[in-house]
Every structure is written in C-alpha cells, then in structure tokens.
Scaffold this active site. Structure first.
Site, mmCIF file in Angstrom:
data_model
loop_
_atom_site.group_PDB
_atom_site.id
_atom_site.type_symbol
_atom_site.label_atom_id
_atom_site.label_comp_id
_atom_site.label_asym_id
_atom_site.label_seq_id
_atom_site.Cartn_x
_atom_site.Cartn_y
_atom_site.Cartn_z
ATOM 1 N N LEU A 153 -76.093 81.697 83.115
ATOM 2 C CA LEU A 153 -76.112 82.029 84.531
ATOM 3 C C LEU A 153 -76.809 80.886 85.260
ATOM 4 O O LEU A 153 -77.754 80.285 84.725
ATOM 5 C CB LEU A 153 -76.879 83.338 84.780
ATOM 6 N N ASP A 154 -76.368 80.586 86.478
ATOM 7 C CA ASP A 154 -77.051 79.576 87.278
ATOM 8 C C ASP A 154 -78.514 79.963 87.461
ATOM 9 O O ASP A 154 -78.868 81.150 87.424
ATOM 10 C CB ASP A 154 -76.405 79.452 88.669
ATOM 11 N N LYS A 155 -79.337 78.965 87.698
ATOM 12 C CA LYS A 155 -80.780 79.204 87.839
ATOM 13 C C LYS A 155 -81.083 80.274 88.886
ATOM 14 O O LYS A 155 -81.919 81.148 88.670
ATOM 15 C CB LYS A 155 -81.477 77.894 88.206
ATOM 16 N N THR A 157 -78.995 82.543 90.105
ATOM 17 C CA THR A 157 -78.215 83.772 89.924
ATOM 18 C C THR A 157 -78.974 84.696 88.988
ATOM 19 O O THR A 157 -79.452 84.272 87.940
ATOM 20 C CB THR A 157 -76.827 83.465 89.339
#
Length: 371
Positions: A153-155, A157
């Site tokens: 997951l993106d930082k 998100t």
C-alpha cells in the site's frame, strides 16, 4: 539463492530463488548476488531472451518468487556469484513491538492481516527508516520465521495489508495476486461528484518521464492496461463524494491516477490532483484513500475475507460531511458482468429503444401499405 548445478562459466546456469529473495525485483536479485553484472548487462540478457524465469522471458523490473528457477546465460568474464552474508536486524524496541502487534486484525496459520495506518511506508527507501517490513520481526508469534509481504500500500494509504507466514503461503498468495483472483475494495473521498455514479475507468498507465518512476500518468500509447470500477456511496452536494473503488488491475497509484484523470481527484492527493484535491470547511488535508476489504483464496481452502476500519481523519471527514457509515459496504467484491454495469445497462437500454423505434417504423409502413 542456490545453484542447481555447478556449471562452467561458459555455460548457462540455473538458480532457485531463496525465501529471503521472495517478491524482490529481478534487478535487485542481481545486485545482491551478482553485483558485477551491471544493469545494462542484465537488460541485454532480458532483451535478447537469454534470461528466463521458470522457462519464460523476464524483465529486470519483474518480481520473483521463492522457489522459481532463474536461468542465467554464460557469464563471460564475470566472477562466480558472491555468497550473501545475512545482515542481522536489531531487536525491536518494546514500543515498536507493541505498535506492530496493535495493527493485527486477523491471524491464522497461513496469514496475518494488519490495518496499516497512513504515514507508515510498507517498505524502506530513501529517507524512510521506519516501515512495515522493518517491524515484521514483531509478528513472528509462534512461527520460526518472520512474515513476508505479498503486496503493498502507498505510504499515505491506510487499510488491510496481507502478510504471509511462510515461503509456501507467500507463493500461494503471490500467485493469487498475479492471476487477479485476489480482490481488493477501497473507500475514498473525492472532489466533486461524477456524472455517472456507477462506472468503470479503463485508461492505460505508465511512468511519467522525468520523475524517476515516482509518478504515474495516463499514457494512451505505451501505458499498461488499467481498469477500475467506482461507485458513489453518498454525495455532499456537489462539493465531494464518498466512493467505493475496486481495482481490477494492479498498476502503481492506479486509483489515484484514474480518479484524477476523470476530474475527481481523491481528497488530499496533491500529487495527482494539485490544489484541486483539497476541500475546504474542516475536511482533513490528509489522503482519503483506505483499503477497506481484501478477499483471497486461503491455502487451507475457502476464502480469507477481512475488513479494516478507516483511520481517524477519514472517519472524522465522513462524519463532518454527514455521510452514513452503514451505506459503505454495498458494492459486490466480484467483478461484475458487463451486462450488470452502468455502461452495459445503458447499451442494453439503447438497443431496446432502437428495436422499439424499428418496430414502430415497420408498423407505420404496414398501415401505409393497406390504404
């Protein structure tokens, strides 16, 4: 890494990918084990088809899995692969141990699911010292080894992040993601309200030139296919909407790029929406993108299906905008048939209308002929 056969340097060799190398990029594998094989050499091998993974062509940026067999062409004047020295990780502090355990929302023999908070990176990188990967020793529990990441997951998100508890289950889950049988559903707040409230976005995505691969964009010519379904759950006038998002492909930043591309960036996503990605009136400026649910085939049979609660800033924004939380889990997680989508229903309605017009036209001709 283990060599299957000790072959001379002028012959192709094969190596079995070790557990510690699971899910890393192929070029990273060469940096670890064959540092003298430059990126240009590896790229040339891949481009000419000399580099094979389980018998198939592979690119330097592709990810590899434990147990796969890598065929390396003759190394010419390159030395033998250097044995990798295992770097000892420092023990976690009591604070970090307590923190990572507090994120666990599911645990069984094969898998752990954590609810990743926004602001915590999945893996390390430039100027990123604290990340999920660095805290995984705190989630061994009764197992011998540390869990393994199988997706990211993106930082910024938040939400459900799946971890495998062994190399075997990691390979099982990695196959589910690559074959797209794993399903993920996200919640997001977006700026404005789409004119079609249940739709599908199909726009190819590529790396934006000049950004070092850190930013993606819609690339109609050379981008990789990307498909996202969205559904408006509720709207706050015309200012913002709460949407459910379901990616049917797994491109980097796919949801963020797609929503910005149709003119409705995710609230707080300045990277893709610029200043237009922020809503005034007390709504947090943090990214409002949350991995609400993940469903995947379990190695022991049946489905692993886990739901993660949104972070505080997301819940506060929902409450501030007057949204009803009970409406948020209505979208089926399976990919809909085309006939069930808004686009499919519209085409079916148009076809039915056309048939009715044709029928009426035939009736008028029939009455005219009887006069």
């Amino acid at each position: 890494m283990s060599a299957d056969k000790p072959l001379p340097a002028d012959e192709a060799r094969s190596f079995t990918i070790a557990d510690d190398d699971h899910d890393i990029r192929l070029d990273r594998w060469f940096k670890r084990h064959m540092p003298d094989a430059s990126f240009n050499i590896v790229s040339r091998w891949a481009r000419t088809g000399q580099l094979r993974l389980d018998g198939k062509r592979v690119a330097p940026g592709d990810r590899i899995a434990a147990g796969q067999v890598l065929r390396v062409p003759p190394l010419e004047a390159l030395p033998e692969p250097a044995p990798r020295t295992k770097k000892e990780r420092p023990p976690l502090s009591a604070e970090d141990q307590e923190f990572i355990e507090s994120l666990v929302i599911h645990r069984d023999r094969a898998a752990i699911v954590i609810n990743k908070p926004p602001g915590l990176a999945t893996q390390g990188g430039t100027k990123t010292d604290r990340h999920v990967d660095g805290l995984l020793d705190g989630l061994r529990f009764e197992a011998e080894g540390r869990p393994k990441l199988v997706h990211r997951l993106d930082k910024d998100t938040s939400g459900a992040l799946l971890l495998a508890r062994s190399a075997g289950t990691a390979a099982h889950f990695a196959k589910a993601f690559s074959s797209r049988t794993a399903k993920k559903l996200y919640w997001a707040l977006i700026v404005g309200v789409p004119s079609i409230e249940d739709g599908t976005i199909e726009l190819p995505i590529g790396k934006q030139p000049g950004t070092g691969g850190e930013k993606m964009y819609v690339d109609e010519k050379e981008g990789l296919p990307a498909r996202t379904r969205y559904r408006v759950v509720e709207r706050a006038g015309n200012a913002a909407a709460w949407v459910e998002l379901q990616p049917f492909t797994g491109r980097t930043h796919q949801l963020r790029v797609h929503m910005a591309a149709i003119g409705h960036p995710i609230v707080g996503d300045g990277k893709y929406g610029g200043q237009d990605a922020f809503v005034s009136g007390g709504v947090s400026r943090k990214l409002h993108l949350h991995a609400r649910r993940i469903r995947i085939d379990h190695p022991d049979g049946g489905k692993l299906d886990v739901t993660a609660e949104p972070p505080r800033h997301f819940l506060e924004s929902l409450q501030h905008l007057g949204f009803d939380m009970s409406l948020g889990d209505a979208l089926p997680i399976d990919e809909p048939k085309f006939s069930e989508t808004a686009e499919g229903k519209k085409k079916a309605a148009n076809a039915a209308a056309k048939a009715r017009r044709k029928e009426r036209k035939g009736e008028r001709r029939s009455r005219s002929g009887t006069k």
